[in-house]
Design a protein around this motif. Structure first.
Motif, mmCIF file in Angstrom:
data_model
loop_
_atom_site.group_PDB
_atom_site.id
_atom_site.type_symbol
_atom_site.label_atom_id
_atom_site.label_comp_id
_atom_site.label_asym_id
_atom_site.label_seq_id
_atom_site.Cartn_x
_atom_site.Cartn_y
_atom_site.Cartn_z
ATOM 1 N N ALA A 167 -19.078 -8.975 55.671
ATOM 2 C CA ALA A 167 -19.217 -9.804 56.973
ATOM 3 C C ALA A 167 -18.882 -9.237 58.189
ATOM 4 N N VAL A 168 -19.537 -9.447 59.318
ATOM 5 C CA VAL A 168 -19.206 -8.827 60.637
ATOM 6 C C VAL A 168 -18.840 -10.177 61.332
ATOM 7 N N HIS A 169 -17.969 -10.120 62.313
ATOM 8 C CA HIS A 169 -17.510 -11.381 63.020
ATOM 9 C C HIS A 169 -17.094 -10.766 64.398
ATOM 10 N N SER A 170 -17.445 -12.138 65.354
ATOM 11 C CA SER A 170 -16.790 -11.846 66.715
ATOM 12 C C SER A 170 -15.337 -12.374 66.614
ATOM 13 N N ASP A 171 -14.613 -12.470 67.854
ATOM 14 C CA ASP A 171 -13.249 -13.096 67.719
ATOM 15 C C ASP A 171 -13.370 -14.850 67.760
ATOM 16 N N PRO A 172 -14.229 -15.320 68.205
ATOM 17 C CA PRO A 172 -14.288 -16.856 67.767
ATOM 18 C C PRO A 172 -14.584 -16.960 66.480
ATOM 19 N N ALA B 141 -14.218 -18.286 60.449
ATOM 20 C CA ALA B 141 -15.633 -18.748 60.034
ATOM 21 C C ALA B 141 -15.689 -18.833 58.580
ATOM 22 N N PRO B 142 -16.364 -19.960 58.188
ATOM 23 C CA PRO B 142 -16.596 -19.644 56.683
ATOM 24 C C PRO B 142 -17.328 -18.677 56.094
ATOM 25 N N HIS B 143 -18.249 -17.957 57.080
ATOM 26 C CA HIS B 143 -19.024 -16.666 56.540
ATOM 27 C C HIS B 143 -18.274 -15.481 56.308
ATOM 28 N N VAL B 144 -16.985 -15.458 57.125
ATOM 29 C CA VAL B 144 -15.998 -14.520 57.090
ATOM 30 C C VAL B 144 -15.033 -14.703 55.783
ATOM 31 N N ARG B 145 -14.966 -15.996 55.457
ATOM 32 C CA ARG B 145 -13.768 -16.026 54.522
ATOM 33 C C ARG B 145 -14.503 -15.982 52.959
ATOM 34 N N GLU B 146 -15.722 -16.262 53.039
ATOM 35 C CA GLU B 146 -16.568 -16.114 51.871
ATOM 36 C C GLU B 146 -16.996 -14.618 51.529
ATOM 37 N N ALA B 147 -16.962 -13.662 52.413
ATOM 38 C CA ALA B 147 -17.284 -12.194 52.155
ATOM 39 C C ALA B 147 -16.196 -11.423 51.500
ATOM 40 N N ASP B 148 -16.542 -10.699 50.843
ATOM 41 C CA ASP B 148 -15.404 -9.670 50.075
ATOM 42 C C ASP B 148 -14.644 -9.062 51.056
ATOM 43 N N THR B 149 -15.417 -8.480 52.018
ATOM 44 C CA THR B 149 -14.904 -7.677 53.067
ATOM 45 C C THR B 149 -15.547 -8.117 54.705
ATOM 46 N N ALA B 150 -14.692 -8.006 55.629
ATOM 47 C CA ALA B 150 -15.079 -8.637 56.895
ATOM 48 C C ALA B 150 -14.671 -7.405 58.161
ATOM 49 N N VAL B 151 -15.464 -7.423 58.944
ATOM 50 C CA VAL B 151 -15.324 -6.343 60.064
ATOM 51 C C VAL B 151 -15.446 -6.938 61.165
ATOM 52 N N ARG B 152 -14.341 -6.899 62.069
ATOM 53 C CA ARG B 152 -14.267 -7.385 63.604
ATOM 54 C C ARG B 152 -15.339 -6.654 64.450
ATOM 55 N N LEU B 153 -15.813 -7.355 65.275
ATOM 56 C CA LEU B 153 -16.599 -6.745 66.407
ATOM 57 C C LEU B 153 -15.974 -7.383 67.476
#
Length: 678
Positions: free
Chosen positions: A35-40, A44-56
């Motif tokens: 997943a990729v995600h902004s600060d807000p 978020a659920p999509h971030v927690r459900e991913a195996d890996t997350a990258v901050r934008l």
């Protein structure tokens, strides 16, 4: 022969429900997810459900989800094999697709050249006309005979840069506004005009194509129920289409895809007239928001097919068989009482409870990503406890129902929505339920003006229901405060208990009651008996009728749910504070947002309803208008300024001696745009 590849680690270049949707299929296929995600969106659920997350880093889409360079860098850093764009944001950006491929990653979408070919609606129309697909031609210089006309942004969708013009005198101003909006939203100020068919239907064809030459239409959908050119209710298959019209639509869609060398999942959209004629509108070179209804009636997992095609696989040799009917409703955080302006805040509860209903070989495989066991599916980017922010689209969820017949699907969906417990920002839930139960909808009398035509019926306040909900809320509150004796219980006659509530439409209710040895005595409800009352549940009887109410309270907000629907109330103090006052003519920000532009200056004489400034929030623009005739004596808003809910924006001094109604929230007209995702 096309070489095969294998996707083992997929990055979804998107957020919310579409990211979660893609992740569901990946889990079934054994593909790791990024997943990729902004600060807000950090939690978020999509971030927690991913195996890996990258901050934008950042909040605005322009700094995060629209940064192709950051997303490609994130994919490489996380070890992705492939990128799925979802819908909206960069999903139809040919440059992004090229950047993904240039980085040595698999692009889960059509070739960049196909995206570019459909990137401009005007160029796409010319290309489709050359391919023999019927098109509604652009009008170089509209005349009176052409009215009404629709102004559209050539490079975008989702209602942005779109205006209906009914007078030639209004055309120059609407063209200028559409150009400015299109340039900001899509990076191109190209707009065009075409005929507007108020009674036309919006019908689209789902396409699948592989790299081996197979192009297939796998069903159609009706997306005619729209508000401000934004789809609200969609269904598959499109009801009432004669067999020859359906066959011609499918053939035209396949011709459109072949003309641009299409590969992957896509949608050809058409405008259908009452006489059966149709014209190509555009081609969405991505997965549609409404793809679940096609999955529901075909049993296909369109995301799985997208991934298979991206890996080089051939499509199945036989087209799918369509069974039953499916309808999708988009649940938005928006306030019908405030002209549908987007709403923000904490979503305290989002629960969709439906009875378990086994399928008997009809529709998708139970339990798959394409459909759950119950016949009702919830696709959502939020969950109980999520924060609805002003940074992104106002859609909370999509609720999809499948049944053997259209009438049964509509009934099932309406019931699921009515029974849902949704506590938080205001939503369009009630209007969706009423639309699904409306006789004209059930009769299949669909057109793009349906919601506007029946708007009064779909949004009329349920005063009686809200009044009973207020009584239930008061009794639940009394139960929560109960000590040795019930709150309100008196051995001797006394003044009744008083509680005050305000409904979302602004109506206020005073609840006066006594709890005596003889039972409940509620003013205005002489025949109502109290059967049971706890802090969370109230049961009332009136004659032979027994009604149950579920009650939840969050701060001063009270939510009362019944099987027929829910009511949101604000608990008010018994006696209003006389020191709390808003100056007449003061315009306060109705939501957090960004000031886009001002259209008046201090000292200007203004008229009631005249736009003073424009706020942007949740991918929509909102005009803030003068509450009355007068003079603009104060303007606190400047373009680019971030404002919070309740921030003073402007003050208009009334030109008349009669008091101007105090504006606790800004006077906001109909939003001039709709969310980016179509």
């Amino acid at each position: 022969m096309t070489s095969r590849t294998s996707i083992g680690n997929l990055l979804v270049a998107n957020r919310g429900e579409i990211a979660r949707r893609v992740f569901r299929t990946c889990r079934e296929l054994g593909i790791a997810t990024i997943a990729v995600h902004s600060d807000p969106d950090a939690d978020a659920p999509h971030v927690r459900e991913a195996d890996t997350a990258v901050r934008l880093p950042g909040a605005a889409p322009a700094d995060t989800y629209l940064r192709a360079d950051l997303i490609v860098r994130a994919a490489l850093a996380a070890g992705a094999d492939a990128v799925h764009p979802g819908y909206g944001f960069l999903s139809e950006n040919a440059g992004f697709a090229r950047a993904v491929l240039d980085a040595g990653l698999v692009w889960v979408g059509p070739p960049p050249a196909a995206i570019a070919a459909m990137g401009s609606k005007t160029a796409a129309k010319r290309l489709m006309a050359e391919a023999g697909v019927p098109v509604l031609g652009a009008l170089a210089e509209p005349t009176e005979a052409d009215l009404p006309v629709l102004v559209k942004a050539a490079a975008g969708g989702g209602g942005r840069g779109m205006r209906v013009v009914r007078s030639l005198a209004d055309l120059p101003g609407e063209l200028a506004a559409a150009r400015a909006e299109a340039a900001k939203a899509f990076g191109s100020d190209e707009v065009f005009c075409e005929r507007y068919l108020p009674a036309g239907r919006h019908v689209e064809v789902q396409l699948l194509a592989d790299a081996h030459g197979t192009v297939r239409a796998v069903g159609d959908r009706d997306c005619s129920l729209q508000r401000r050119h934004q789809k609200v209710i969609e269904e598959a298959p499109a009801p009432g289409l004669p067999a020859d019209v359906r066959a011609d639509l499918h053939a035209a869609a396949v011709d459109a895809a072949r003309a641009i060398g299409y590969v992957g999942a896509g949608t050809a959209e058409f405008l259908l007239a009452e006489d059966g004629r149709f014209w190509f509108l555009e081609m969405n070179t991505r997965l549609q928001v409404e793809h679940p209804v096609t999955e529901a009636v075909t049993g296909l997992d369109l995301v799985a097919l997208q991934l298979a095609v991206a890996e080089g696989a051939e499509l199945p040799p036989e087209p799918p068989v369509t069974r039953g009917h499916a309808i999708e409703a988009r649940l938005y955080a928006e306030d019908p009482a405030e002209d549908w302006r987007p709403a923000t805040g904490t979503l305290h509860r989002l629960e969709l409870t439906v009875p378990h209903q086994e399928f008997t070989g009809q529709g998708p495989r139970p339990g798959s990503a394409a459909h759950p066991d119950s016949g009702v599916r919830l696709d959502s980017g939020v969950e109980s406890g999520s924060e609805v922010t002003p940074h992104y689209d106002a859609m909370l969820a999509k609720v999809i129902a499948w049944a053997p017949t259209r009438a049964a699907a509509a009934r099932r969906l309406a019931d699921a929505l009515a029974r849902a417990r949704i506590h938080g920002p205001a939503t369009n839930r009630e209007s969706l339920v009423r639309a699904l139960r409306h006789p004209a909808f059930l009769a299949g009398r669909l057109h793009t003006g349906f919601l506007a035509e029946h708007g009064a019926e779909l949004t009329a306040p349920d005063t009686e229901g809200a009044e009973r909900a207020a009584l239930a809320a008061a009794l639940a509150d009394a139960a929560a405060r109960r000590t040795a004796l019930p709150s309100g219980w008196r051995n001797l006659p006394s003044q009744p208990q008083l509680k005050r509530y305000r409904a979302e439409d602004g109506a206020e209710f005073e609840v006066r009651y006594r709890l005596t040895r003889a039972g409940l005595r509620a003013e205005g409800h002489p025949d109502v008996e109290l059967v049971e009352a706890t802090a969370e549940r109230v049961v009332l009887r009136e004659g032979e009728l027994r009604r149950s109410y579920l009650v939840a309270r969050h701060g001063d907000r009270v939510y009362v749910d019944t099987p027929a629907g829910g009511t949101a109330l604000t608990a008010l103090p018994r006696f209003p504070d006389p020191t709390v006052r808003t100056d007449p003519g003061a315009l306060l920000a109705p939501m957090p947002g960004t000031v886009v532009r001002t259209t008046a200056a201090v000292g200007d004489t203004v008229t009631a309803g005249q736009p003073l400034l424009v706020l942007e929030a949740m991918k929509m623009e909102h005009r803030v208008t003068a509450p009355a005739d007068g003079v603009l004596v104060e303007l606190c808003a400047t373009p680019g300024r971030q404002v919070e809910l309740g921030t003073l924006l402007a003050v208009v001094k009334a030109a008349v001696t009669a008091p101007v109604q105090a504006a606790v929230t800004a006077a906001v007209t109909a939003p001039v745009t709709s969310p980016q995702e179509a």
